[in-house]
Design a protein around this motif. Structure first.
Motif, PDB file in Angstrom:
ATOM      1  N   LEU A 188      68.533  32.621  27.588  1.00  0.00           N
ATOM      2  CA  LEU A 188      67.321  32.829  28.393  1.00  0.00           C
ATOM      3  C   LEU A 188      66.622  31.517  28.723  1.00  0.00           C
ATOM      4  O   LEU A 188      65.412  31.500  28.988  1.00  0.00           O
ATOM      5  CB  LEU A 188      66.343  33.754  27.640  1.00  0.00           C
ATOM      6  N   ASP A 189      67.352  30.413  28.745  1.00  0.00           N
ATOM      7  CA  ASP A 189      66.727  29.102  28.964  1.00  0.00           C
ATOM      8  C   ASP A 189      65.926  29.052  30.259  1.00  0.00           C
ATOM      9  O   ASP A 189      64.855  28.431  30.308  1.00  0.00           O
ATOM     10  CB  ASP A 189      67.798  28.003  28.993  1.00  0.00           C
ATOM     11  N   ASP A 190      66.420  29.670  31.307  1.00  0.00           N
ATOM     12  CA  ASP A 190      65.728  29.629  32.596  1.00  0.00           C
ATOM     13  C   ASP A 190      64.729  30.772  32.759  1.00  0.00           C
ATOM     14  O   ASP A 190      64.068  30.874  33.794  1.00  0.00           O
ATOM     15  CB  ASP A 190      66.744  29.694  33.745  1.00  0.00           C
ATOM     16  N   ILE A 191      64.625  31.608  31.745  1.00  0.00           N
ATOM     17  CA  ILE A 191      63.765  32.790  31.825  1.00  0.00           C
ATOM     18  C   ILE A 191      62.503  32.637  30.989  1.00  0.00           C
ATOM     19  O   ILE A 191      61.429  33.107  31.368  1.00  0.00           O
ATOM     20  CB  ILE A 191      64.570  34.036  31.395  1.00  0.00           C
ATOM     21  N   VAL A 192      62.615  31.978  29.822  1.00  0.00           N
ATOM     22  CA  VAL A 192      61.475  31.808  28.925  1.00  0.00           C
ATOM     23  C   VAL A 192      60.806  30.470  29.209  1.00  0.00           C
ATOM     24  O   VAL A 192      61.446  29.415  29.168  1.00  0.00           O
ATOM     25  CB  VAL A 192      61.915  31.884  27.455  1.00  0.00           C
ATOM     26  N   HIS A 193      59.498  30.509  29.472  1.00  0.00           N
ATOM     27  CA  HIS A 193      58.724  29.316  29.816  1.00  0.00           C
ATOM     28  C   HIS A 193      57.694  29.081  28.705  1.00  0.00           C
ATOM     29  O   HIS A 193      56.766  29.889  28.529  1.00  0.00           O
ATOM     30  CB  HIS A 193      58.024  29.499  31.159  1.00  0.00           C
ATOM     31  N   PHE A 194      57.850  27.992  27.961  1.00  0.00           N
ATOM     32  CA  PHE A 194      56.941  27.682  26.865  1.00  0.00           C
ATOM     33  C   PHE A 194      55.752  26.867  27.364  1.00  0.00           C
ATOM     34  O   PHE A 194      55.785  26.256  28.433  1.00  0.00           O
ATOM     35  CB  PHE A 194      57.692  26.922  25.772  1.00  0.00           C
ATOM     36  N   GLY A 195      54.699  26.874  26.558  1.00  0.00           N
ATOM     37  CA  GLY A 195      53.513  26.096  26.887  1.00  0.00           C
ATOM     38  C   GLY A 195      52.703  26.665  28.031  1.00  0.00           C
ATOM     39  O   GLY A 195      51.986  25.926  28.715  1.00  0.00           O
ATOM     40  N   THR A 196      52.788  27.980  28.259  1.00  0.00           N
ATOM     41  CA  THR A 196      52.022  28.628  29.324  1.00  0.00           C
ATOM     42  C   THR A 196      51.112  29.685  28.702  1.00  0.00           C
ATOM     43  O   THR A 196      51.589  30.731  28.257  1.00  0.00           O
ATOM     44  CB  THR A 196      52.946  29.269  30.374  1.00  0.00           C
ATOM     45  N   GLU A 197      49.835  29.415  28.672  1.00  0.00           N
ATOM     46  CA  GLU A 197      48.848  30.298  28.039  1.00  0.00           C
ATOM     47  C   GLU A 197      48.119  31.108  29.103  1.00  0.00           C
ATOM     48  O   GLU A 197      47.484  30.549  29.996  1.00  0.00           O
ATOM     49  CB  GLU A 197      47.847  29.473  27.233  1.00  0.00           C
ATOM     50  N   ILE A 198      48.206  32.419  29.010  1.00  0.00           N
ATOM     51  CA  ILE A 198      47.578  33.273  30.007  1.00  0.00           C
ATOM     52  C   ILE A 198      46.063  33.290  29.810  1.00  0.00           C
ATOM     53  O   ILE A 198      45.566  33.275  28.664  1.00  0.00           O
ATOM     54  CB  ILE A 198      48.150  34.705  29.968  1.00  0.00           C
ATOM     55  N   THR A 199      45.331  33.299  30.903  1.00  0.00           N
ATOM     56  CA  THR A 199      43.877  33.459  30.860  1.00  0.00           C
ATOM     57  C   THR A 199      43.447  34.807  31.428  1.00  0.00           C
ATOM     58  O   THR A 199      42.332  35.256  31.175  1.00  0.00           O
ATOM     59  CB  THR A 199      43.191  32.336  31.654  1.00  0.00           C
ATOM     60  N   GLY A 200      44.303  35.436  32.205  1.00  0.00           N
ATOM     61  CA  GLY A 200      43.996  36.725  32.799  1.00  0.00           C
ATOM     62  C   GLY A 200      45.017  37.057  33.871  1.00  0.00           C
ATOM     63  O   GLY A 200      46.023  36.350  34.027  1.00  0.00           O
ATOM     64  N   TYR A 201      44.782  38.131  34.588  1.00  0.00           N
ATOM     65  CA  TYR A 201      45.703  38.495  35.674  1.00  0.00           C
ATOM     66  C   TYR A 201      44.907  39.050  36.852  1.00  0.00           C
ATOM     67  O   TYR A 201      43.739  39.424  36.731  1.00  0.00           O
ATOM     68  CB  TYR A 201      46.746  39.503  35.190  1.00  0.00           C
ATOM     69  N   ARG A 202      45.569  39.096  38.004  1.00  0.00           N
ATOM     70  CA  ARG A 202      44.961  39.603  39.232  1.00  0.00           C
ATOM     71  C   ARG A 202      45.920  40.590  39.876  1.00  0.00           C
ATOM     72  O   ARG A 202      47.097  40.293  40.091  1.00  0.00           O
ATOM     73  CB  ARG A 202      44.695  38.441  40.194  1.00  0.00           C
ATOM     74  N   GLN A 203      45.435  41.787  40.171  1.00  0.00           N
ATOM     75  CA  GLN A 203      46.249  42.780  40.870  1.00  0.00           C
ATOM     76  C   GLN A 203      46.020  42.624  42.378  1.00  0.00           C
ATOM     77  O   GLN A 203      44.883  42.593  42.842  1.00  0.00           O
ATOM     78  CB  GLN A 203      45.909  44.178  40.379  1.00  0.00           C
ATOM     79  N   ASN A 204      47.109  42.516  43.117  1.00  0.00           N
ATOM     80  CA  ASN A 204      47.058  42.141  44.519  1.00  0.00           C
ATOM     81  C   ASN A 204      47.135  43.361  45.434  1.00  0.00           C
ATOM     82  O   ASN A 204      47.623  44.435  45.044  1.00  0.00           O
ATOM     83  CB  ASN A 204      48.207  41.174  44.826  1.00  0.00           C
ATOM     84  N   THR A 205      46.680  43.170  46.672  1.00  0.00           N
ATOM     85  CA  THR A 205      46.642  44.286  47.628  1.00  0.00           C
ATOM     86  C   THR A 205      48.032  44.757  48.031  1.00  0.00           C
ATOM     87  O   THR A 205      48.192  45.890  48.501  1.00  0.00           O
ATOM     88  CB  THR A 205      45.856  43.880  48.886  1.00  0.00           C
ATOM     89  N   ASP A 206      49.052  43.919  47.854  1.00  0.00           N
ATOM     90  CA  ASP A 206      50.411  44.325  48.234  1.00  0.00           C
ATOM     91  C   ASP A 206      51.135  45.054  47.102  1.00  0.00           C
ATOM     92  O   ASP A 206      52.344  45.317  47.194  1.00  0.00           O
ATOM     93  CB  ASP A 206      51.226  43.107  48.681  1.00  0.00           C
TER      94      ASP A 206
END
Length: 436
Positions: A124-142
């Protein structure tokens, strides 16, 4: 039904999130995992993990065959059913052993957390991204959803899965009413290596999982001894692992670690000194060991010796909390799994298996959506119902064990010991209560 390929964003690279990612990747679904840790080895992996049959089925279904075979080859046998004892090592009950000849996917396994993490990350080397901390999410109109990260970047998909643990930021936004309640118990755990100096250990402590139910407090033990040595395990899997482009020596290198007996002592917070070392403090092992041994004065000498001979640097304290029961919520394209939904006290090893169950159920739901066999929102709603039912059943069981461990009532202890003794004497009752 939509024929556009599904894109799944998973927040959190623990065992639940990575198990889901392995299963979706194997099915050809576009999946990406975002983990706030800077690297795979950013934190220690602690004790080994008892994978019960429900967790084994999930790992078997989600992992590629060569990785599943490595897991089995490097795991240990947790023993023929958990035993329940008094503090004098008198057997009250032992769960029935599983039938002989079961497929490994239907068996329990004692796995190294380090090995399990390596296997779940493999490929999963190209799938797992380290050092990325979520702050929240946004649901989009599409109809898509975008995860927002602390470094200013983002990731957009059709589904966002919060697998980011008990303090989940995804759950905090999705379910702001969800609560976790601190539990009154305090746990202290350690690891006694198995080696030349451990020949004195009684058979009960080196062959299975055990629960000790004295007149006060509580002790749990589990043995972690691999089925195969590093050499024999590597011989069995080398060709298959190399054919997959992986390094077999890296995957099984922690098979060199000593096997051990793990113990976890639990007591009510009020029964222990107010100045216990903080769980995050360094070097408290000697003091914690002395505290536990001081409370085991009337226990069997072998149980006292188990604690007294445990290296201080393996002993640590941990506190407990449990998620409050949640009712189903209006389903969207954001969902949660594992501790992000139903965190529980680490009593009985139920939390990790519940997360693996979630991952497998969600995997099946998302594959059906990707193939055009189901609509997204109804499929996620069905997953959430199953996840809540199974997860909070595990929360109730873990909380019950913790309550039993911490209640000071001698009447409750007497009733509990009588119940386990009755289950030990009446096989149909035992099977009815403790069957999987």
């Amino acid at each position: 039904m939509s024929t556009r390929q599904l894109r799944v964003v998973v927040i959190g690279g623990g065992i639940g999130g990575l198990c889901l990612a392995q299963g979706l990747n194997a099915a050809g679904i576009d999946v990406a995992v975002y983990e706030r840790d800077a690297a795979p080895d950013a934190r220690t992996q602690g004790y080994r993990l008892n994978i019960e049959p429900v967790g084994s089925r999930a790992l078997h279904d989600c992992l590629p065959a060569h990785l599943w075979n490595v897991l089995v080859a490097t795991a240990g046998d947790p023993g023929p059913g958990m035993g329940v004892f008094t503090e004098e090592l008198r057997l009250l009950m032992r769960e029935d052993a599983p039938p002989a000849g079961l497929d490994p996917s239907e068996q329990a396994h004692a796995v190294s957390r380090i090995t399990l993490r390596r296997l779940l990350l493999a490929g999963l080397d190209d799938i797992v991204h380290f050092g990325t901390e979520i702050t929240g999410y946004r649901q989009n109109t599409d109809g898509t959803v975008t995860a927002l990260f602390a470094d200013g970047t983002s990731a957009t998909g059709d589904v966002l899965v919060g697998a980011d643990g008990a303090n989940s930021r995804v759950r905090r936004q999705l379910l702001p009413h969800a609560r976790r309640t601190p539990a009154p118990g305090v746990g202290i755990g350690g690891k006694l290596p198995l080696g030349d100096g451990s020949a004195w250990l009684p058979e009960e402590l080196i062959s299975t999982k055990n629960m000790f139910l004295p007149k006060r407090d509580f002790l749990f033990t589990a043995v972690f001894r691999r089925r195969e040595t590093e050499r024999t395990a590597t011989e069995h899997i080398t060709d298959r692992i190399r054919a997959a482009g992986l390094d077999p020596d890296l995957l099984v290198q922690d098979a060199k670690d000593d096997d051990y007996v793990m113990w976890a002592y639990v007591a009510h917070r009020r029964a222990l000194p107010a100045d216990l070392p903080d769980p995050s403090a360094s070097g408290p092992g000697q003091r914690l060991r002395e505290l536990v041994t001081s409370r085991l004065l009337n226990w069997h000498p072998d149980l006292r010796k188990l604690i007294a001979q445990t290296p201080a640097d393996t002993i640590e304290r941990f506190d407990f909390a449990a998620a409050e029961r949640m009712k189903p919520w209006p389903t969207t394209n954001v969902t949660v799994l594992g501790d992000a939904a139903h965190s529980m006290p680490p009593v009985g090893g139920l939390g990790g298996n519940a997360a693996l169950y979630d991952a497998n159920v969600l995997r099946r739901a998302l594959i059906a959506v990707d193939r055009g066999e189901a609509e997204l929102i109804p499929a996620l709603a069905a997953y959430e119902r199953a996840m809540l039912k199974n997860g909070f059943a595990a929360v109730r069981a873990a909380t019950m064990y913790l309550r039993l461990a911490t209640l000071p009532s001698s009447v409750v202890r007497t009733v509990a010991r009588t119940f386990f003794r009755l289950c030990g004497a009446v096989p149909p009752l035992r099977r009815a209560v403790f069957s999987d």
